[in-house]
Design a protein around this motif. Structure first.
Motif, PDB file in Angstrom:
ATOM      1  N   VAL A  81       0.872  -1.175   0.000  1.00  0.00           N
ATOM      2  CA  VAL A  81       0.000   0.000   0.000  1.00  0.00           C
ATOM      3  C   VAL A  81       0.906   1.220   0.000  1.00  0.00           C
ATOM      4  N   TYR A  82       0.567   2.214  -0.817  1.00  0.00           N
ATOM      5  CA  TYR A  82       1.349   3.462  -0.832  1.00  0.00           C
ATOM      6  C   TYR A  82       0.406   4.615  -0.558  1.00  0.00           C
ATOM      7  N   CYS A  83       0.749   5.415   0.449  1.00  0.00           N
ATOM      8  CA  CYS A  83      -0.066   6.557   0.849  1.00  0.00           C
ATOM      9  C   CYS A  83       0.668   7.849   0.528  1.00  0.00           C
ATOM     10  N   TYR A  84       0.029   8.714  -0.247  1.00  0.00           N
ATOM     11  CA  TYR A  84       0.613  10.009  -0.549  1.00  0.00           C
ATOM     12  C   TYR A  84       0.287  10.971   0.584  1.00  0.00           C
ATOM     13  N   VAL A  85       1.305  11.729   1.011  1.00  0.00           N
ATOM     14  CA  VAL A  85       1.156  12.685   2.096  1.00  0.00           C
ATOM     15  C   VAL A  85       1.342  14.082   1.516  1.00  0.00           C
ATOM     16  N   GLU A  86       0.591  15.040   2.041  1.00  0.00           N
ATOM     17  CA  GLU A  86       0.506  16.381   1.455  1.00  0.00           C
ATOM     18  C   GLU A  86       1.845  17.093   1.288  1.00  0.00           C
ATOM     19  N   ASN A  87       2.706  17.005   2.299  1.00  0.00           N
ATOM     20  CA  ASN A  87       4.001  17.689   2.225  1.00  0.00           C
ATOM     21  C   ASN A  87       4.947  17.057   3.241  1.00  0.00           C
ATOM     22  N   TRP A  88       6.201  17.502   3.217  1.00  0.00           N
ATOM     23  CA  TRP A  88       7.206  16.888   4.091  1.00  0.00           C
ATOM     24  C   TRP A  88       6.959  17.181   5.564  1.00  0.00           C
ATOM     25  N   THR A  89       6.372  18.310   5.884  1.00  0.00           N
ATOM     26  CA  THR A  89       6.054  18.598   7.285  1.00  0.00           C
ATOM     27  C   THR A  89       5.064  17.569   7.809  1.00  0.00           C
ATOM     28  N   LEU A  94       3.846  12.531  10.738  1.00  0.00           N
ATOM     29  CA  LEU A  94       3.298  11.176  10.691  1.00  0.00           C
ATOM     30  C   LEU A  94       4.351  10.156  11.095  1.00  0.00           C
ATOM     31  N   TYR A  95       5.572  10.327  10.619  1.00  0.00           N
ATOM     32  CA  TYR A  95       6.670   9.428  10.984  1.00  0.00           C
ATOM     33  C   TYR A  95       6.854   9.398  12.498  1.00  0.00           C
ATOM     34  N   VAL A  96       6.924  10.578  13.126  1.00  0.00           N
ATOM     35  CA  VAL A  96       7.111  10.665  14.579  1.00  0.00           C
ATOM     36  C   VAL A  96       5.942   9.994  15.296  1.00  0.00           C
ATOM     37  N   GLU A  97       4.716  10.277  14.855  1.00  0.00           N
ATOM     38  CA  GLU A  97       3.526   9.689  15.472  1.00  0.00           C
ATOM     39  C   GLU A  97       3.565   8.165  15.419  1.00  0.00           C
ATOM     40  N   PHE A 132       4.696   5.595   2.958  1.00  0.00           N
ATOM     41  CA  PHE A 132       4.163   6.950   3.006  1.00  0.00           C
ATOM     42  C   PHE A 132       5.174   7.856   2.329  1.00  0.00           C
ATOM     43  N   GLY A 133       4.714   8.784   1.510  1.00  0.00           N
ATOM     44  CA  GLY A 133       5.657   9.676   0.856  1.00  0.00           C
ATOM     45  C   GLY A 133       4.964  10.793   0.117  1.00  0.00           C
ATOM     46  N   GLY A 134       5.781  11.742  -0.330  1.00  0.00           N
ATOM     47  CA  GLY A 134       5.255  12.844  -1.113  1.00  0.00           C
ATOM     48  C   GLY A 134       6.325  13.855  -1.454  1.00  0.00           C
ATOM     49  N   THR A 135       5.911  14.859  -2.196  1.00  0.00           N
ATOM     50  CA  THR A 135       6.819  15.956  -2.541  1.00  0.00           C
ATOM     51  C   THR A 135       6.694  17.033  -1.478  1.00  0.00           C
ATOM     52  N   ASN A 136       7.615  17.998  -1.517  1.00  0.00           N
ATOM     53  CA  ASN A 136       7.604  19.055  -0.515  1.00  0.00           C
ATOM     54  C   ASN A 136       6.877  20.266  -1.071  1.00  0.00           C
ATOM     55  N   SER A 137       5.576  20.297  -0.926  1.00  0.00           N
ATOM     56  CA  SER A 137       4.784  21.399  -1.460  1.00  0.00           C
ATOM     57  C   SER A 137       4.894  22.660  -0.623  1.00  0.00           C
ATOM     58  N   ASN A 138       5.623  22.601   0.506  1.00  0.00           N
ATOM     59  CA  ASN A 138       5.828  23.791   1.338  1.00  0.00           C
ATOM     60  C   ASN A 138       6.844  24.723   0.710  1.00  0.00           C
ATOM     61  N   ASN A 139       7.716  24.229  -0.170  1.00  0.00           N
ATOM     62  CA  ASN A 139       8.783  25.058  -0.764  1.00  0.00           C
ATOM     63  C   ASN A 139       8.419  25.469  -2.158  1.00  0.00           C
TER      64      ASN A 139
END
Length: 139
Positions: A81-89, A94-97, A132-139
């Motif tokens: 299963v691959y889950c896209y996450v909104e941004n790196w923050t 999520l990783y810490v949680e 879990f992964g994604g691009t860094n949309s914050n930058n």
């Protein structure tokens, strides 16, 4: 309504992965307590049906439980299963949680600079790999 090859509405709103598990109660507990999912008799979901959605089915025998194995391009287990996450923050939070809740990390956070893409992966009780992964949309 169809207009040429385009549709005026979304035909598929969401989807979910169906997996066979060796112990449905143990799996439900894991998805509830570690992954923070809402758990029902039919599915485990997080962030409603646009997030993580999996239907857990009790297998007839342990041999029926078959997570993905290796795949070209993966140095470790290929994700089931691959889950896209909104941004790196959000990904880092999520990783810490999940780590604090005792998730078994199979791939620690990494960055693919060609993307740039960042991700990590965990294993569930039956060794299904959830990435879990994604691009860094914050930058």
């Amino acid at each position: 309504m169809k207009e040429g090859n385009k549709f005026e509405y979304r035909q598929i709103h969401s989807s979910l992965k169906v997996i066979l598990v060796s112990n449905s109660e143990k799996s439900k507990q894991y998805y509830r307590e570690v992954l923070g999912c809402e758990v029902t008799e039919w599915w485990v979901i997080r962030d409603w049906f646009t997030g993580l959605d999996i239907k857990l089915l009790q297998s007839n025998s342990p041999e029926d439980v078959q997570p993905n194995r290796s795949a070209r391009g993966y140095t470790q287990t290929a994700p089931d299963v691959y889950c896209y996450v909104e941004n790196w923050t959000a990904l880092d939070e999520l990783y810490v949680e999940l780590k604090e809740k005792g998730a078994r990390m199979v791939i620690e956070p990494w960055i693919n600079e060609a993307g740039p893409w960042k991700g990590f992966a965990i294993l569930d009780p039956d060794n299904y790999c959830i990435a879990f992964g994604g691009t860094n949309s914050n930058n």
